[in-house]
Every structure is written in structure tokens, then in C-alpha cells.
Design a protein around this motif. Structure first.
Motif, PDB file in Angstrom:
ATOM      1  N   ARG A  71       0.835  -1.221   0.000  1.00 45.38           N
ATOM      2  CA  ARG A  71       0.000   0.000   0.000  1.00 45.38           C
ATOM      3  C   ARG A  71       0.861   1.259   0.000  1.00 45.38           C
ATOM      4  O   ARG A  71       0.429   2.312  -0.474  1.00 45.38           O
ATOM      5  CB  ARG A  71      -0.939  -0.002   1.209  1.00 45.38           C
ATOM      6  N   ALA A  72       2.093   1.126   0.511  1.00 47.05           N
ATOM      7  CA  ALA A  72       3.015   2.262   0.501  1.00 47.05           C
ATOM      8  C   ALA A  72       3.773   2.379  -0.817  1.00 47.05           C
ATOM      9  O   ALA A  72       4.647   3.245  -0.950  1.00 47.05           O
ATOM     10  CB  ALA A  72       4.002   2.132   1.658  1.00 47.05           C
ATOM     11  N   GLY A  73       3.449   1.513  -1.780  1.00 49.94           N
ATOM     12  CA  GLY A  73       4.087   1.590  -3.089  1.00 49.94           C
ATOM     13  C   GLY A  73       5.413   0.869  -3.180  1.00 49.94           C
ATOM     14  O   GLY A  73       6.202   1.132  -4.101  1.00 49.94           O
ATOM     15  N   PRO A 130      -6.949  -9.179  -0.165  1.00 49.53           N
ATOM     16  CA  PRO A 130      -6.277  -8.035   0.470  1.00 49.53           C
ATOM     17  C   PRO A 130      -4.973  -7.641  -0.231  1.00 49.53           C
ATOM     18  O   PRO A 130      -4.634  -6.446  -0.275  1.00 49.53           O
ATOM     19  CB  PRO A 130      -6.008  -8.527   1.896  1.00 49.53           C
ATOM     20  N   ILE A 131      -4.271  -8.616  -0.785  1.00 48.53           N
ATOM     21  CA  ILE A 131      -3.021  -8.305  -1.484  1.00 48.53           C
ATOM     22  C   ILE A 131      -3.317  -7.712  -2.858  1.00 48.53           C
ATOM     23  O   ILE A 131      -2.642  -6.768  -3.302  1.00 48.53           O
ATOM     24  CB  ILE A 131      -2.135  -9.556  -1.596  1.00 48.53           C
ATOM     25  N   THR A 132      -4.318  -8.224  -3.537  1.00 48.89           N
ATOM     26  CA  THR A 132      -4.742  -7.635  -4.814  1.00 48.89           C
ATOM     27  C   THR A 132      -5.089  -6.164  -4.620  1.00 48.89           C
ATOM     28  O   THR A 132      -4.672  -5.294  -5.405  1.00 48.89           O
ATOM     29  CB  THR A 132      -5.961  -8.390  -5.375  1.00 48.89           C
ATOM     30  N   ALA A 160      -3.071  -2.621  -5.907  1.00 53.67           N
ATOM     31  CA  ALA A 160      -3.765  -1.581  -6.669  1.00 53.67           C
ATOM     32  C   ALA A 160      -3.678  -0.233  -5.972  1.00 53.67           C
ATOM     33  O   ALA A 160      -3.464   0.810  -6.617  1.00 53.67           O
ATOM     34  CB  ALA A 160      -5.225  -1.988  -6.873  1.00 53.67           C
ATOM     35  N   GLU A 161      -3.833  -0.240  -4.653  1.00 54.85           N
ATOM     36  CA  GLU A 161      -3.800   1.019  -3.899  1.00 54.85           C
ATOM     37  C   GLU A 161      -2.430   1.678  -3.961  1.00 54.85           C
ATOM     38  O   GLU A 161      -2.318   2.899  -4.133  1.00 54.85           O
ATOM     39  CB  GLU A 161      -4.183   0.751  -2.449  1.00 54.85           C
ATOM     40  N   GLY A 162      -1.371   0.876  -3.846  1.00 58.08           N
ATOM     41  CA  GLY A 162      -0.034   1.444  -3.797  1.00 58.08           C
ATOM     42  C   GLY A 162       0.693   1.476  -5.126  1.00 58.08           C
ATOM     43  O   GLY A 162       1.776   2.045  -5.237  1.00 58.08           O
ATOM     44  N   GLY A 163       0.112   0.829  -6.142  1.00 57.03           N
ATOM     45  CA  GLY A 163       0.810   0.738  -7.426  1.00 57.03           C
ATOM     46  C   GLY A 163       2.076  -0.089  -7.319  1.00 57.03           C
ATOM     47  O   GLY A 163       3.111   0.240  -7.908  1.00 57.03           O
ATOM     48  N   ASN A 181      10.635  -4.923 -10.052  1.00 59.39           N
ATOM     49  CA  ASN A 181      10.548  -3.453 -10.095  1.00 59.39           C
ATOM     50  C   ASN A 181      10.147  -2.936 -11.470  1.00 59.39           C
ATOM     51  O   ASN A 181       9.483  -1.901 -11.584  1.00 59.39           O
ATOM     52  CB  ASN A 181      11.882  -2.835  -9.716  1.00 59.39           C
ATOM     53  N   ALA A 182      10.538  -3.650 -12.513  1.00 55.93           N
ATOM     54  CA  ALA A 182      10.285  -3.185 -13.882  1.00 55.93           C
ATOM     55  C   ALA A 182       8.899  -3.556 -14.395  1.00 55.93           C
ATOM     56  O   ALA A 182       8.500  -3.095 -15.474  1.00 55.93           O
ATOM     57  CB  ALA A 182      11.346  -3.762 -14.818  1.00 55.93           C
ATOM     58  N   LEU A 183       8.153  -4.370 -13.646  1.00 57.45           N
ATOM     59  CA  LEU A 183       6.844  -4.842 -14.106  1.00 57.45           C
ATOM     60  C   LEU A 183       5.724  -3.922 -13.622  1.00 57.45           C
ATOM     61  O   LEU A 183       5.883  -3.193 -12.634  1.00 57.45           O
ATOM     62  CB  LEU A 183       6.594  -6.258 -13.599  1.00 57.45           C
ATOM     63  N   PRO A 184       4.562  -3.953 -14.290  1.00 56.18           N
ATOM     64  CA  PRO A 184       3.407  -3.171 -13.833  1.00 56.18           C
ATOM     65  C   PRO A 184       2.932  -3.660 -12.466  1.00 56.18           C
ATOM     66  O   PRO A 184       3.254  -4.775 -12.048  1.00 56.18           O
ATOM     67  CB  PRO A 184       2.346  -3.440 -14.918  1.00 56.18           C
ATOM     68  N   PRO A 185       2.152  -2.838 -11.762  1.00 58.48           N
ATOM     69  CA  PRO A 185       1.658  -3.233 -10.451  1.00 58.48           C
ATOM     70  C   PRO A 185       0.780  -4.481 -10.516  1.00 58.48           C
ATOM     71  O   PRO A 185       0.133  -4.759 -11.519  1.00 58.48           O
ATOM     72  CB  PRO A 185       0.833  -2.017  -9.998  1.00 58.48           C
ATOM     73  N   GLY A 186       0.743  -5.212  -9.394  1.00 59.30           N
ATOM     74  CA  GLY A 186      -0.111  -6.387  -9.285  1.00 59.30           C
ATOM     75  C   GLY A 186       0.670  -7.629  -8.921  1.00 59.30           C
ATOM     76  O   GLY A 186       1.844  -7.584  -8.568  1.00 59.30           O
TER      77      GLY A 186
END
Length: 359
Positions: A97-99, A125-127, A131-134, A337-342
Motif C-alpha cells: 500500500r506504501a508503493g 487483500p493483497i490484490t 492496486a492502492e499502492g501501485g 521493479n520493472a513490471l506493472p503493479p499487481g
């Protein structure tokens, strides 16, 4: 090799985490910036001392907020197993959640989070936190993990038609100090029903890579089945956890089987023994303590992998496998680190060759 170091927080300094901690401290690609612990006796201790080295000036904390404030590139999380799911979700979710990306070895069902058997309370909760933190979350292990996802999927890419693929863990548990009595029933009377003997629990705990492989090769399984066998020792057998008495279970063999068009095509197999001579009719490697992949197809392929320490420390193959498990999570950080969030799975990762390992 890139000049930009990845700033790393490590959470969990048990067997796996403490070994990885020592590797991070001397690694050219990673910079240790923080250490998280759940054991209050370790709070305030120097990171170097926690892994048997010299002082680093970095002191362990149990405060997730303090570690988030360090703004690391990633957290490598070596927390407890899925028996402590709520605690794992609390810690990992806060970082996400903190990114902050997380690479973990804790929750084996997250190796393939799309598995139908994974409880929504463990997955959602992890999904939502991602999403919340990107941020991204990658979970690995050895088995479940790279020994029965990365290895077989890589070898399947060398084949034409495949009849079946089997990934096996063939280990002697004589020196193993992990939990297996309640979970596997080793050391217990044969009438004792081990926790993992329940098919639904076994599939949830160990079976995530079966539907992953099916997805990777483009098939939809009919069902997933299990088998469970016990071998009772006729003599007392010493182990690191005490004596397995004659008449009790000293070896177990289980399989998790992906069924397609009515036949078993993807199989995960475990043979765990107390003593290499236990259950002599069951599968064994050409060496002791190996992970094996067998593909029947064109061509048929067999591969055995063993993990060993050759530094004179006397540490067991099981411990060497633990280090490999932890390093898979750490070495994946730049790719994650290089991949999209999720969620991140082995199907999302590029080749992870271990930049900085040869030096």
C-alpha cells in the motif's frame, strides 16, 4: 553490470532470511537499508550480527512504519508460512500500500494466486494493496516454487509433443529440523491423519504450480487429484528431531495430479524419508537429496538438481536449498521493479540470471 544499486529492506531473519541477509551485505547490486523482525529479542540488534558477521550500523526493528519510511526499492520477505497468513498479509500489505514491491517466500498459495483453492481472504487483500499502492508482489519457493514451476516449464519449452511431466522432491529428512510431524505425519503412528493428507489442504498448500503449468502450456485441467502413501519403519531411526520409533511412519509419498482429457499429465511428487534406506521401493535420485523433473515426450527429458555447500561449513543440502529459495526472491527484485503493479508469477518474469553473482 548496472551501477544503480537496489535499496533493500529484508523482513525475517530465520534460517532463510539470515542467510540471504549475509549475501545482501556483500552483494554489489543490492544495498541493505533496513531489517525487520518479529522476534522482540532481535529488535535493536545489528544486522551483521544477526547473520554471523560484523557490525553494519543497521539495526533490526519490528516497526513496519519505520521500514516504509526508508523508501526502499523492494522488500524481500522471509516471514512465516501460511499458518500465519494474517500476520503475513498485515506486513506485506502495508509495504504494498506504501508503493513498495515485495518479493516473498512465505505464502506458497501465492505462487499462483489464481488457483481456485486459495481463500479469497488470503488473496483479495493483497490484490487490493497492490492496486492502492501501485506495487507488485512476487512469491516463490523451492517446492512449491522454482523446482516445480521454473524448472519444468523451461524444459517443456524444449519439447514437441508431451505426454506427461513430473516434478519430484526426493529428500532425506534425517537432518531436517522443520515441521513435519503434524503436517506430514512423519514420526507418528500410521493411523494418524496428517494435516496435508486431506486432499483439499494438500492442493491448497502445495498444488499451486499444477494449474500454473497448465496455463503456461495452454490447457485447462479437468480436475486436480491427490495420492498419499505411508511407510512404517521396522526399526528405530534417529533424526535431528529425535528417534522415529519402530512401528511409526518414517517416510511419506504424495502426489498432486493435474488431469487433462481423463489422464494425469502434470504431477508433483514428494518422497520424504528418515534415512536413505527407508521406503526402498519408492523413487530416489541418482544422488541423495535432489529435485527431479521427468518429461515423457519428444524428446523425453530427465533433469536432477542438487543443492550443496562446498565451503566446508558442513551445512546440509536442505539448508543449501533454503538459501537458493531465498536468493531467487532477492535476484528477482530488479525484474519485479520493472513490471506493472499487481501479482507477479514466473510467467511474468524474464530470465533472472543473477546479475552480480560472479565477482
Amino acid at each position: 553490470m548496472t551501477d544503480a544499486k537496489k535499496r533493500i529492506v529484508l523482513w525475517g531473519t530465520g534460517v532463510v532470511g539470515s542467510m540471504v541477509l549475509a549475501e545482501i551485505i556483500r552483494h554489489p547490486l543490492f544495498e541493505l537499508v533496513g531489517v525487520g523482525v518479529s522476534n522482540p529479542d532481535k529488535v535493536g540488534r545489528d544486522a551483521g550480527l544477526l547473520c554471523g558477521g560484523g557490525e553494519t550500523g543497521i539495526h533490526a526493528t519490528d516497526s513496519v512504519a519505520e521500514l516504509i519510511a526508508l523508501c526502499p526499492d523492494a522488500v524481500v520477505h522471509y516471514g512465516p508460512t501460511a499458518q500465519f497468513a494474517d500476520e503475513n498479509i498485515r506486513v506485506i500489505g502495508a509495504f504494498l500500500r506504501a508503493g513498495i514491491d515485495v518479493c516473498s517466500t512465505a505464502m506458497t498459495p501465492w505462487v499462483w494466486p489464481e488457483m481456485a483453492q486459495t481463500p479469497a481472504a488470503w488473496r483479495d487483500p493483497i490484490t487490493e494493496a497492490c492496486a492502492e499502492g501501485g506495487a507488485s508482489c512476487f512469491t516463490t519457493g523451492i517446492d512449491p516454487g522454482f523446482a516445480n514451476d521454473l524448472f519444468p516449464m523451461t524444459l517443456l519449452g524444449l519439447c514437441g509433443e508431451v505426454e506427461s511431466v513430473r516434478a519430484s522432491e526426493l529428500l532425506d529428512y534425517t537432518s531436517y529440523e522443520g515441521d513435519y510431524e503434524v503436517e506430514m505425519g512423519i514420526g507418528r503412528p500410521p493411523e494418524f491423519q496428517a494435516m496435508l493428507e486431506i486432499p483439499e489442504l494438500l492442493i491448497m498448500a502445495w498444488g499451486a504450480t499444477v494449474p500454473m503449468i497448465a496455463t503456461a502450456v495452454g490447457i485447462e485441467l479437468d480436475t486436480i487429484t491427490t495420492t498419499w502413501e505411508k511407510w512404517v519403519t521396522p526399526v528405530d531411526r534417529p533424526s535431528a528431531k529425535g528417534v522415529v520409533a519402530a512401528g511409526n511412519v518414517a517416510a511419506i509419498r504424495f502426489t498432486i495430479n493435474g488431469v487433462y482429457h481423463g489422464r494425469e499429465v502434470i504431477t508433483l511428487e514428494h518422497v520424504n524419508r528418515i534415512g536413505t534406506d527407508a521406503a526402498p521401493d519408492w523413487p530416489a535420485g541418482t544422488k541423495d537429496d535432489v529435485y527431479r523433473v521427468d518429461i515423457v515426450g519428444s524428446p523425453s527429458i530427465s533433469q536432477e538438481t542438487s543443492f550443496r555447500f562446498t565451503d566446508g561449513s558442513g551445512r546440509t543440502p536442505a539448508v543449501a536449498g533454503c538459501l537458493a529459495t531465498g536468493m531467487r526472491a532477492l535476484n528477482a527484485v530488479p525484474a519485479v521493479n520493472a513490471l506493472p503493479p499487481g501479482w507477479v508469477t514466473p510467467l511474468d518474469l524474464p530470465l533472472v540470471p543473477g546479475v552480480g553473482t560472479i565477482r
